[in-house]
Design a protein around this motif. Structure first.
Motif, PDB file in Angstrom:
ATOM      1  N   GLU A 206       0.849  -1.203   0.000  1.00  0.00           N
ATOM      2  CA  GLU A 206       0.000   0.000   0.000  1.00  0.00           C
ATOM      3  C   GLU A 206       0.878   1.244   0.000  1.00  0.00           C
ATOM      4  O   GLU A 206       1.968   1.240   0.588  1.00  0.00           O
ATOM      5  CB  GLU A 206      -0.902  -0.016   1.249  1.00  0.00           C
ATOM      6  N   ILE A 207       0.372   2.303  -0.651  1.00  0.00           N
ATOM      7  CA  ILE A 207       1.017   3.624  -0.545  1.00  0.00           C
ATOM      8  C   ILE A 207      -0.079   4.650  -0.276  1.00  0.00           C
ATOM      9  O   ILE A 207      -1.162   4.564  -0.867  1.00  0.00           O
ATOM     10  CB  ILE A 207       1.836   3.975  -1.821  1.00  0.00           C
ATOM     11  N   VAL A 208       0.197   5.567   0.638  1.00  0.00           N
ATOM     12  CA  VAL A 208      -0.754   6.628   0.961  1.00  0.00           C
ATOM     13  C   VAL A 208      -0.014   7.967   0.886  1.00  0.00           C
ATOM     14  O   VAL A 208       1.014   8.148   1.558  1.00  0.00           O
ATOM     15  CB  VAL A 208      -1.371   6.446   2.364  1.00  0.00           C
ATOM     16  N   VAL A 209      -0.537   8.877   0.070  1.00  0.00           N
ATOM     17  CA  VAL A 209       0.139  10.151  -0.202  1.00  0.00           C
ATOM     18  C   VAL A 209      -0.747  11.308   0.251  1.00  0.00           C
ATOM     19  O   VAL A 209      -1.866  11.474  -0.257  1.00  0.00           O
ATOM     20  CB  VAL A 209       0.425  10.276  -1.717  1.00  0.00           C
ATOM     21  N   PRO A 210      -0.293  12.116   1.206  1.00  0.00           N
ATOM     22  CA  PRO A 210      -1.103  13.251   1.657  1.00  0.00           C
ATOM     23  C   PRO A 210      -1.301  14.301   0.558  1.00  0.00           C
ATOM     24  O   PRO A 210      -0.435  14.497  -0.300  1.00  0.00           O
ATOM     25  CB  PRO A 210      -0.282  13.856   2.805  1.00  0.00           C
ATOM     26  N   ILE A 211      -2.451  14.970   0.641  1.00  0.00           N
ATOM     27  CA  ILE A 211      -2.770  16.109  -0.233  1.00  0.00           C
ATOM     28  C   ILE A 211      -2.791  17.354   0.642  1.00  0.00           C
ATOM     29  O   ILE A 211      -3.467  17.370   1.677  1.00  0.00           O
ATOM     30  CB  ILE A 211      -4.168  15.926  -0.872  1.00  0.00           C
ATOM     31  N   ARG A 212      -2.054  18.368   0.218  1.00  0.00           N
ATOM     32  CA  ARG A 212      -2.005  19.614   0.998  1.00  0.00           C
ATOM     33  C   ARG A 212      -2.639  20.761   0.226  1.00  0.00           C
ATOM     34  O   ARG A 212      -2.450  20.877  -0.989  1.00  0.00           O
ATOM     35  CB  ARG A 212      -0.552  20.005   1.305  1.00  0.00           C
ATOM     36  N   ALA A 213      -3.358  21.614   0.953  1.00  0.00           N
ATOM     37  CA  ALA A 213      -3.855  22.874   0.387  1.00  0.00           C
ATOM     38  C   ALA A 213      -3.640  23.940   1.439  1.00  0.00           C
ATOM     39  O   ALA A 213      -3.882  23.701   2.627  1.00  0.00           O
ATOM     40  CB  ALA A 213      -5.340  22.757   0.032  1.00  0.00           C
ATOM     41  N   HIS A 214      -3.184  25.093   0.989  1.00  0.00           N
ATOM     42  CA  HIS A 214      -2.872  26.189   1.919  1.00  0.00           C
ATOM     43  C   HIS A 214      -1.937  25.706   3.028  1.00  0.00           C
ATOM     44  O   HIS A 214      -2.075  26.102   4.194  1.00  0.00           O
ATOM     45  CB  HIS A 214      -4.162  26.768   2.531  1.00  0.00           C
ATOM     46  N   GLY A 215      -1.040  24.790   2.682  1.00  0.00           N
ATOM     47  CA  GLY A 215      -0.033  24.317   3.630  1.00  0.00           C
ATOM     48  C   GLY A 215      -0.527  23.285   4.634  1.00  0.00           C
ATOM     49  O   GLY A 215       0.246  22.800   5.450  1.00  0.00           O
ATOM     50  N   ARG A 216      -1.815  22.945   4.561  1.00  0.00           N
ATOM     51  CA  ARG A 216      -2.358  21.958   5.513  1.00  0.00           C
ATOM     52  C   ARG A 216      -2.821  20.705   4.782  1.00  0.00           C
ATOM     53  O   ARG A 216      -3.288  20.787   3.640  1.00  0.00           O
ATOM     54  CB  ARG A 216      -3.555  22.546   6.267  1.00  0.00           C
ATOM     55  N   ILE A 217      -2.737  19.567   5.476  1.00  0.00           N
ATOM     56  CA  ILE A 217      -3.238  18.339   4.858  1.00  0.00           C
ATOM     57  C   ILE A 217      -4.762  18.380   4.833  1.00  0.00           C
ATOM     58  O   ILE A 217      -5.402  18.677   5.853  1.00  0.00           O
ATOM     59  CB  ILE A 217      -2.729  17.099   5.618  1.00  0.00           C
ATOM     60  N   VAL A 218      -5.315  18.088   3.658  1.00  0.00           N
ATOM     61  CA  VAL A 218      -6.775  18.087   3.497  1.00  0.00           C
ATOM     62  C   VAL A 218      -7.298  16.699   3.129  1.00  0.00           C
ATOM     63  O   VAL A 218      -8.510  16.485   3.103  1.00  0.00           O
ATOM     64  CB  VAL A 218      -7.221  19.118   2.437  1.00  0.00           C
ATOM     65  N   GLY A 219      -6.397  15.781   2.826  1.00  0.00           N
ATOM     66  CA  GLY A 219      -6.825  14.438   2.440  1.00  0.00           C
ATOM     67  C   GLY A 219      -5.648  13.655   1.907  1.00  0.00           C
ATOM     68  O   GLY A 219      -4.487  14.016   2.173  1.00  0.00           O
ATOM     69  N   GLU A 220      -5.953  12.594   1.170  1.00  0.00           N
ATOM     70  CA  GLU A 220      -4.861  11.732   0.684  1.00  0.00           C
ATOM     71  C   GLU A 220      -5.338  10.862  -0.471  1.00  0.00           C
ATOM     72  O   GLU A 220      -6.536  10.659  -0.668  1.00  0.00           O
ATOM     73  CB  GLU A 220      -4.372  10.842   1.832  1.00  0.00           C
TER      74      GLU A 220
END
Ligand code: SME
Length: 166
Positions: free
Chosen positions: A110-124
């Protein structure tokens, strides 16, 4: 520099993001394009932080077997760890990782990659494979590029509404 087909898929997702009008459409395009082109990617999905409860991930668009894990606290699973630690998680053998929440008996890595917006994690973005150790440095670079595209898209739609995420 990404190799083909990674570069091609990443470019197609970027192109779609230029004209997409909502996040659901971009998530759907992204999971279908990735799962459709990369045979070792057996389950491809988004988990996004609940805007009303930032300690909870909610399942978004996905391709693959249905999962019972539609809501995952950030304290649980490999999905939660990616948010809690703020970095990409690569697990070569899920059965050897006590954090792993089973989705399919066939999953081996498995691989899980964070998604950032405005410098904060919002999902993955979460990918499972039926092959052990399916995700290498190129997969990671490719998926981090896809996550950056989605994060930029979220920033764009939120700023057009005059609202920061969430
Ligand atoms: N395996 C994940 C749960 C989600 S399923 O893979 C779709 C985890 O350990 O967090």
């Amino acid at each position: 520099m990404l190799n083909r087909p990674f570069a091609q898929i990443a470019a197609e997702i970027e192109e779609f993001a230029r004209t997409a009008t909502n996040l659901v459409a971009l998530e759907q395009f992204t999971v279908e394009r990735i799962a459709g082109r990369l045979p070792a990617y057996d389950w491809v999905g988004f988990y996004m932080l609940d805007p009303d409860d930032r300690e909870m991930l909610e399942l978004g668009a996905f391709v693959g077997a249905p999962t019972e894990h539609t809501r995952i606290p950030v304290s649980r699973g490999i999905c939660g760890a990616a948010v809690a630690q703020g970095e990409t998680m690569v697990v070569d053998d899920v059965r050897a990782d006590p954090r792993y929440l089973a989705c399919s008996m066939e999953t081996k890595s498995e691989i899980v990659v964070p998604i950032r917006a405005h410098g904060r994690i919002v999902g993955e973005i979460d990918i499972d494979s039926h092959s052990a150790a399916a995700f290498g440095v190129e997969d990671r670079a490719f998926l981090e590029k896809c996550a950056a595209t989605v994060g930029s898209f979220i920033e764009k739609i939120e700023s057009s509404r005059g609202l920061p995420w969430p």
